[in-house]
Design a protein around this motif. Structure first.
Motif, mmCIF file in Angstrom:
data_model
loop_
_atom_site.group_PDB
_atom_site.id
_atom_site.type_symbol
_atom_site.label_atom_id
_atom_site.label_comp_id
_atom_site.label_asym_id
_atom_site.label_seq_id
_atom_site.Cartn_x
_atom_site.Cartn_y
_atom_site.Cartn_z
ATOM 1 N N ALA A 412 0.836 -1.198 0.000
ATOM 2 C CA ALA A 412 0.000 0.000 0.000
ATOM 3 C C ALA A 412 0.874 1.252 0.000
ATOM 4 O O ALA A 412 0.567 2.253 -0.677
ATOM 5 C CB ALA A 412 -0.930 -0.004 1.207
ATOM 6 N N ALA A 413 1.971 1.208 0.768
ATOM 7 C CA ALA A 413 2.880 2.353 0.825
ATOM 8 C C ALA A 413 3.558 2.572 -0.527
ATOM 9 O O ALA A 413 3.626 3.702 -1.032
ATOM 10 C CB ALA A 413 3.930 2.133 1.912
ATOM 11 N N ILE A 414 4.051 1.499 -1.129
ATOM 12 C CA ILE A 414 4.746 1.600 -2.422
ATOM 13 C C ILE A 414 3.809 2.147 -3.500
ATOM 14 O O ILE A 414 4.161 3.061 -4.256
ATOM 15 C CB ILE A 414 5.312 0.220 -2.827
ATOM 16 N N ASP A 415 2.607 1.596 -3.560
ATOM 17 C CA ASP A 415 1.632 2.082 -4.549
ATOM 18 C C ASP A 415 1.265 3.538 -4.288
ATOM 19 O O ASP A 415 1.090 4.326 -5.230
ATOM 20 C CB ASP A 415 0.370 1.209 -4.505
ATOM 21 N N GLY A 416 1.147 3.908 -3.014
ATOM 22 C CA GLY A 416 0.801 5.286 -2.670
ATOM 23 C C GLY A 416 1.885 6.266 -3.086
ATOM 24 O O GLY A 416 1.595 7.335 -3.636
ATOM 25 N N PHE A 417 3.143 5.904 -2.851
ATOM 26 C CA PHE A 417 4.249 6.770 -3.256
ATOM 27 C C PHE A 417 4.273 6.955 -4.773
ATOM 28 O O PHE A 417 4.508 8.063 -5.265
ATOM 29 C CB PHE A 417 5.584 6.193 -2.784
ATOM 30 N N LYS A 418 4.033 5.893 -5.501
ATOM 31 C CA LYS A 418 4.019 6.001 -6.961
ATOM 32 C C LYS A 418 2.871 6.885 -7.432
ATOM 33 O O LYS A 418 3.027 7.681 -8.366
ATOM 34 C CB LYS A 418 3.914 4.608 -7.585
ATOM 35 N N GLU A 419 1.745 6.779 -6.753
ATOM 36 C CA GLU A 419 0.573 7.551 -7.138
ATOM 37 C C GLU A 419 0.785 9.048 -6.940
ATOM 38 O O GLU A 419 0.311 9.868 -7.737
ATOM 39 C CB GLU A 419 -0.641 7.091 -6.323
ATOM 40 N N ILE A 420 1.528 9.433 -5.888
ATOM 41 C CA ILE A 420 1.761 10.858 -5.633
ATOM 42 C C ILE A 420 3.101 11.320 -6.210
ATOM 43 O O ILE A 420 3.626 12.368 -5.834
ATOM 44 C CB ILE A 420 1.689 11.177 -4.129
ATOM 45 N N GLN A 421 3.654 10.533 -7.127
ATOM 46 C CA GLN A 421 4.884 10.909 -7.838
ATOM 47 C C GLN A 421 6.082 11.061 -6.903
ATOM 48 O O GLN A 421 6.844 12.036 -6.976
ATOM 49 C CB GLN A 421 4.669 12.212 -8.614
ATOM 50 N N LYS A 422 6.254 10.092 -6.015
ATOM 51 C CA LYS A 422 7.416 10.060 -5.124
ATOM 52 C C LYS A 422 8.165 8.743 -5.337
ATOM 53 O O LYS A 422 8.201 7.869 -4.452
ATOM 54 C CB LYS A 422 6.980 10.193 -3.657
ATOM 55 N N PRO A 423 8.779 8.554 -6.518
ATOM 56 C CA PRO A 423 9.423 7.264 -6.807
ATOM 57 C C PRO A 423 10.563 6.927 -5.873
ATOM 58 O O PRO A 423 10.801 5.753 -5.574
ATOM 59 C CB PRO A 423 9.908 7.444 -8.249
ATOM 60 N N GLY A 424 11.297 7.949 -5.384
ATOM 61 C CA GLY A 424 12.396 7.675 -4.455
ATOM 62 C C GLY A 424 11.915 7.038 -3.169
ATOM 63 O O GLY A 424 12.532 6.101 -2.643
#
Length: 492
Positions: A412-424
């Protein structure tokens, strides 16, 4: 610190050419007055000017005159003279009966505002101590009094603007600067207006005037350092890289700590070293800039010490505690990370980054219930800190042996970061997921480690993944743990 930074000193007249000197013309005039006509009046004026300009050593003789047994100076003036002697390194010259005012105690400033309710600087200092103590409404009230008493004081205006930023009210901070008749002519207030306008999502009012003032060449470098820094930031954001670089270079001729920190922030955009390491040791209040410099150079050692200095110059800010606790945690110094985060939470108990750093440290120290309570205080509206907390929930679940819940939270965290454009951030979460899977000996651990390596890299990633691989390759005395369950140790 404000005095040492030169923020209260006055620029020379616009017609004067800048000549490097620690003494400004107005101070030299008061020094001449004292030498030709030594009296309580001339000594007092010289003393006050020396404190404002930060050149107390030039007024030692006047200060000794004011504290001498034969002096008829009032007690407040004698105490001020004692303060100047102390700052000049002449504490032995202070008579036993003259007490230097304690500027580091809130009770002293509370007393001072009662004794001298028309002293705006006392109200500013009281407001500062209220903020440090987490008393936001009391701080707001004290600052409002200071603004009423001195609506055009540079120090009061800048302090008020910074306080309202701290209280997450950038519109109020910006309005305070716009209302002042002094802002259109004062480089220190202009710089604050330009910086705060961006935070308030408004167009800056004094951008053109600021450029003209800096370009006139009539300001001493210390007087224009923060204005040049603010102009450089706005030019950089607008895409004017060449103009931005020139402004930042001007800001570093005689920088304040704020200007140094802003140049450090901008350095990656230019691909050059804007701030020389030598400069960090020569500038007061360089804690923030030093911390950013070390992090940019991937030198974690020394960051927490720099954050201590940063906190000393900005005791109301939680940012040094966020950076310090995060760096200590990344280095595996979990006890230090916890202590630093706890100090920051005294200032702002609901700060989501600090709550996350606290939880991360507590999990690694085996204090699971406390970590759970810390994560419970983070709200879903706080992005990206909410997804950081999801990753921490994944870590907590994995360490408790609930691997299915841990995998779900990390995903959920990984998908959330990708969704808000935080790939790092997503890469970091993937890496820690791989580590926990390796420690737990999950069947998909090798695939997760491979996935993390292919997703990207960050400082320290190799160490974390090596830990996962070593844990995975250790002989195990028990079967591979299941993907469900809620009890048991995370360590096989």
């Amino acid at each position: 610190m404000t005095i040492e930074g030169g923020e209260l000193s006055s620029p020379p007249p616009m017609s004067e050419k800048y000549v490097p000197s620690p003494l400004v013309p107005s101070f030299i005039e008061k020094l001449s007055y004292w030498r030709t006509d030594p009296s309580i009046v001339s000594a007092g004026e010289l003393l006050e000017a020396s404190l404002v300009e930060g050149v107390e050593s030039e007024a030692v003789t006047a200060a000794r005159f004011l504290v001498s047994p034969s002096s008829t100076a009032t007690l407040p003036i004698r105490r001020l003279a004692a303060l100047a002697l102390k700052r000049a390194g002449k504490s032995d010259d202070i008579p036993e009966g003259v007490k230097v005012f304690d500027t580091g105690d809130k009770r002293a400033w509370r007393t001072r505002t009662r004794q001298h309710p028309d002293n705006p600087l006392a109200w500013v200092e009281l407001s500062l101590h209220e903020v440090i103590g987490g008393k936001r409404e009391e701080a707001r009230r004290a600052m409002r009094v200071a603004l009423q008493l001195a609506p055009d004081s540079r120090h009061v205006l800048r302090s008020a603007a910074r306080m309202f930023l701290h209280l997450h009210e950038p519109d109020v901070a910006h309005d305070i600067l716009l209302r002042s008749a002094r802002t259109p002519f004062d480089p220190w207030l202009m710089s604050a207006e330009l910086a705060i306008a961006e935070l308030a999502d408004r167009d800056p009012r004094f951008f053109v005037q600021g450029k003209k003032l800096v370009g006139s060449g009539t300001l001493r470098p210390r007087q224009s350092t923060e204005l040049s820094s603010a102009l450089g930031t706005l030019e950089l954001v607008a895409g004017g890289r060449k103009k931005a670089r020139d402004f930042f270079r001007d800001s570093l001729i005689d920088p304040t700590g704020n200007a140094l920190a802003q140049a450090e922030w901008a350095s990656p955009a230019f691909g050059i070293e804007l701030v020389q390491a030598r400069r960090l040791s020569l500038t007061n209040e360089a804690g923030e800039a030093t911390a950013l410099h070390l992090l940019r150079e991937q030198k974690s050692e020394g960051v927490t010490e720099a954050c201590e200095r940063w906190s000393a110059s900005e005791p109301y800010s939680i940012r040094p505690f966020e950076v310090g606790s995060g760096t200590a945690a990344a280095m595996g110094k979990y006890t230090d990370a916890l202590a630093i985060a706890q100090r920051g939470l005294l200032i702002r108990p609901s700060a989501p980054w600090l709550l996350n750093n606290r939880a991360f440290a507590l999990i690694h120290l085996g204090r699971m219930k406390e970590a759970e309570n810390s994560l419970r205080s983070i709200h879903k509206t706080d992005e990206p800190t909410w997804f950081v907390s999801e990753a921490n929930r994944g870590l907590l679940a994995m360490r408790r042996g609930d691997y299915a819940a841990g995998l779900a939270s990390y995903r959920a965290a990984i998908d959330g970061f990708k969704e808000i454009q935080k790939p790092g951030y997503a890469v970091i979460a993937q890496t820690f997921l791989a580590r926990e899977a390796g420690i737990a000996g999950l069947p998909q651990a090798k695939a997760l480690i491979k996935e993390a390596r292919e997703a990207g890299a960050f400082t320290g990633q190799d160490v974390i993944l090596k830990e996962a691989e070593e844990a995975l390759n250790r002989p195990r005395l028990e079967a591979t743990p299941p993907l469900t369950g809620s009890a048991g140790s995370a360590q096989p």
